[in-house]
Design a protein around this motif. Structure first.
Motif, PDB file in Angstrom:
ATOM      1  N   SER A   1     -17.368  20.331  42.135  1.00 45.43           N
ATOM      2  CA  SER A   1     -16.510  21.139  41.265  1.00 45.43           C
ATOM      3  C   SER A   1     -16.473  20.572  39.842  1.00 45.43           C
TER       4      SER A   1
ATOM      5  N   ASP B   1     -17.425  29.338  36.030  1.00 46.66           N
ATOM      6  CA  ASP B   1     -16.195  29.878  36.607  1.00 46.66           C
ATOM      7  C   ASP B   1     -16.105  29.480  38.086  1.00 46.66           C
TER       8      ASP B   1
ATOM      9  N   ASN C   1     -13.929  30.050  40.210  1.00 50.34           N
ATOM     10  CA  ASN C   1     -13.380  31.092  41.084  1.00 50.34           C
ATOM     11  C   ASN C   1     -14.464  31.979  41.681  1.00 50.34           C
ATOM     12  N   THR C   2     -15.684  31.871  41.149  1.00 43.93           N
ATOM     13  CA  THR C   2     -16.785  32.672  41.690  1.00 43.93           C
ATOM     14  C   THR C   2     -17.549  31.928  42.783  1.00 43.93           C
ATOM     15  N   ILE C   3     -17.211  30.648  43.004  1.00 39.34           N
ATOM     16  CA  ILE C   3     -17.869  29.848  44.042  1.00 39.34           C
ATOM     17  C   ILE C   3     -17.023  29.906  45.306  1.00 39.34           C
ATOM     18  N   THR C   4     -17.600  30.422  46.380  1.00 45.00           N
ATOM     19  CA  THR C   4     -16.840  30.580  47.627  1.00 45.00           C
ATOM     20  C   THR C   4     -17.580  29.957  48.806  1.00 45.00           C
TER      21      THR C   4
ATOM     22  N   ASP D   1     -13.625  34.031  53.642  1.00 48.40           N
ATOM     23  CA  ASP D   1     -14.304  33.626  52.417  1.00 48.40           C
ATOM     24  C   ASP D   1     -13.268  33.201  51.389  1.00 48.40           C
ATOM     25  N   GLU D   2     -13.307  31.916  51.006  1.00 47.99           N
ATOM     26  CA  GLU D   2     -12.325  31.405  50.051  1.00 47.99           C
ATOM     27  C   GLU D   2     -13.014  30.582  48.977  1.00 47.99           C
ATOM     28  N   THR D   3     -12.336  30.417  47.850  1.00 40.75           N
ATOM     29  CA  THR D   3     -12.949  29.728  46.719  1.00 40.75           C
ATOM     30  C   THR D   3     -13.094  28.234  46.957  1.00 40.75           C
TER      31      THR D   3
ATOM     32  N   THR E   1      -9.843  26.347  46.555  1.00 44.57           N
ATOM     33  CA  THR E   1      -8.953  26.569  47.700  1.00 44.57           C
ATOM     34  C   THR E   1      -9.333  25.658  48.853  1.00 44.57           C
TER      35      THR E   1
END
Length: 426
Positions: free
Chosen positions: A99, A108, A110-113, A120-122, A125
């Motif tokens: 990260s 970004d 928030n686009t990595i999940t 499916d979560e970021t 998270t």
């Protein structure tokens, strides 16, 4: 209770001017920078997020190479972390570094999940969940699932990414500092103190730790004192390979110029002596030599960046085996204390890994297995016995009674010596 005056002095000490980078030469920094870019072409296995992070924090860039490496991170390393999560393996440190590397490219997050249990979560998270699991494990067994170095990296990555770190998660790191739990075996870990210092400094700067500002300040003061107390007469803090992170932490926490000038000079000398040929070592040293730390990622904006770093092609150096042989004795000590002694003559200048491979080929009963890490290969099993992180054990390497600061792939056998490989708990 310390008198108020002493506390005031110590607090001032923890928040004074940052270290300077004066005296370092542009030529040396460019050389390290270029070597780090070249390592991208020679890397074995997964891309190293620490290398990408250092390249992005540098003052000089080769945008094409960095973009290419960013894509490898988003694909190859992402898939490896996904596999680990699918198999319920703790990957706190690697996920945190991942990260930080992505954020250093202003990507970004928030686009990595990741997909776990059909959900499916970021990335952040999942990292936050990993930190909760680490924190709960400390409450249950008085230590993290992984270790406090990875725990600190997790706190730092969340904080730098603008995620409010849970008070309970931060508090565990503060208490670990207070109880001096940052050890590797019986030795205090400079690397862990450094990473904890950067993590807690970020928490302090964010203002998210409202429980007790004094408690947080006291921990930062203690960490800085531990780092400065670990400084050797030659300026290195801990050893040559822990100084980079230590100086980063001192930079992040603030210090008088004189308190890190000797360590800066020590790193420059080591760099000129080619001590930092391992990409991981360069990746932790280069930011410090440029007056930066991992906290610098927080303010990275990636606009109007330099793109002048040209990396000349270098003909590979072919090193022929030396005709001079030196004797290496290897003493393997198992977890039960049983010992086995071996002897082998190896070409002078062989890496320890090459020497062990030669010993194994002699078919004298010595066998070993290795695994990869960000620092290179490490021993995972010797003579059929494993030393696993999950069991809090590792193979401790020493030469003539002195612990090795380099891994099996980097340490060179330049003279006759006694190598001890001991199954050790931590």
């Amino acid at each position: 209770m310390l008198p108020f005056v002493i506390i005031a002095v110590l607090l001032a000490f923890a928040s004074s001017k940052p270290c300077d980078d004066e005296g370092s030469t542009t030529k040396l920094l460019l050389s390290l920078n270029k070597n780090l870019v070249r390592s991208l072409e020679n890397q074995e296995g997964l891309p190293n997020p620490s290398v990408h992070l250092a390249l992005r924090l540098s003052n000089h860039h080769n945008q094409a190479k960095e973009t290419e490496n960013l894509n490898r991170l988003k694909n190859n390393l992402h898939n490896d972390i996904q596999s680990s999560l699918t198999h319920s393996q703790a990957v706190t440190g690697l996920m945190a570094l991942y990260s930080l590397a992505l954020k250093s490219s202003c990507y970004d997050l928030n686009t990595i999940t990741f997909l776990v249990n059909d959900q499916d979560e970021t990335l952040l998270t999942h990292l936050k969940r990993q930190m909760e699991q680490e924190k709960d494990h400390i409450a249950f067994s008085h230590r993290p699932l992984t270790n406090y170095y990875q725990y600190s990296l997790g706190v730092l990555a969340l904080c730098v990414s603008g995620i409010r770190v849970s008070h309970h998660v931060s508090h565990k790191l503060i208490k670990a500092t207070e109880n001096e739990n940052f050890k590797h075996g019986e030795t205090e870990s400079v690397d862990t103190y450094a990473m904890a210092g950067m993590a807690l400094q970020c928490v302090k700067d964010s203002g998210s730790y409202a429980h007790s500002a004094t408690e947080l300040d006291t921990s930062l003061i203690k960490i800085k004192q531990k780092l400065l107390a670990s400084r050797r007469s030659d300026g290195h803090i801990g050893n040559e390979f822990s100084t980079g992170l230590a100086v980063q932490a001192i930079l992040a926490m603030g210090s008088e110029i004189g308190e890190c000038a000797a360590s800066m000079q020590a790193m420059r000398k080591a760099a000129r002596d080619n001590a930092y040929d391992n990409p991981m070592a360069i990746s932790q040293t280069l930011p410090a030599l440029q007056g930066k730390s991992y906290l610098s990622v927080k303010t990275q904006d990636c606009r109007n960046e330099d793109d002048t770093l040209v990396v000349e092609s270098v003909n590979p150096v072919v090193v022929l085996p030396s005709e001079t042989k030196v004797n290496m004795k290897v003493n393997v000590v198992t977890a039960s204390g049983a010992a086995a002694l071996y002897s082998v003559d190896v070409p002078k200048g062989s890496s320890l890994l090459e020497a062990l491979e030669l010993l194994e080929r002699r078919d004298v009963g010595f066998t070993f297995q290795k695994e990869s890490s960000l620092w290179g290969p490490f021993l995972s099993a010797v003579n059929g016995e494993q030393a696993r992180q999950s069991d809090r054990r590792y193979w401790h390497l020493s030469s003539d009674g002195t612990a090795l600061t380099e891994g099996v792939g980097d340490f060179k056998i330049d003279a006759a010596q006694n190598i001890t490989i001991k199954n050790t708990s931590y």
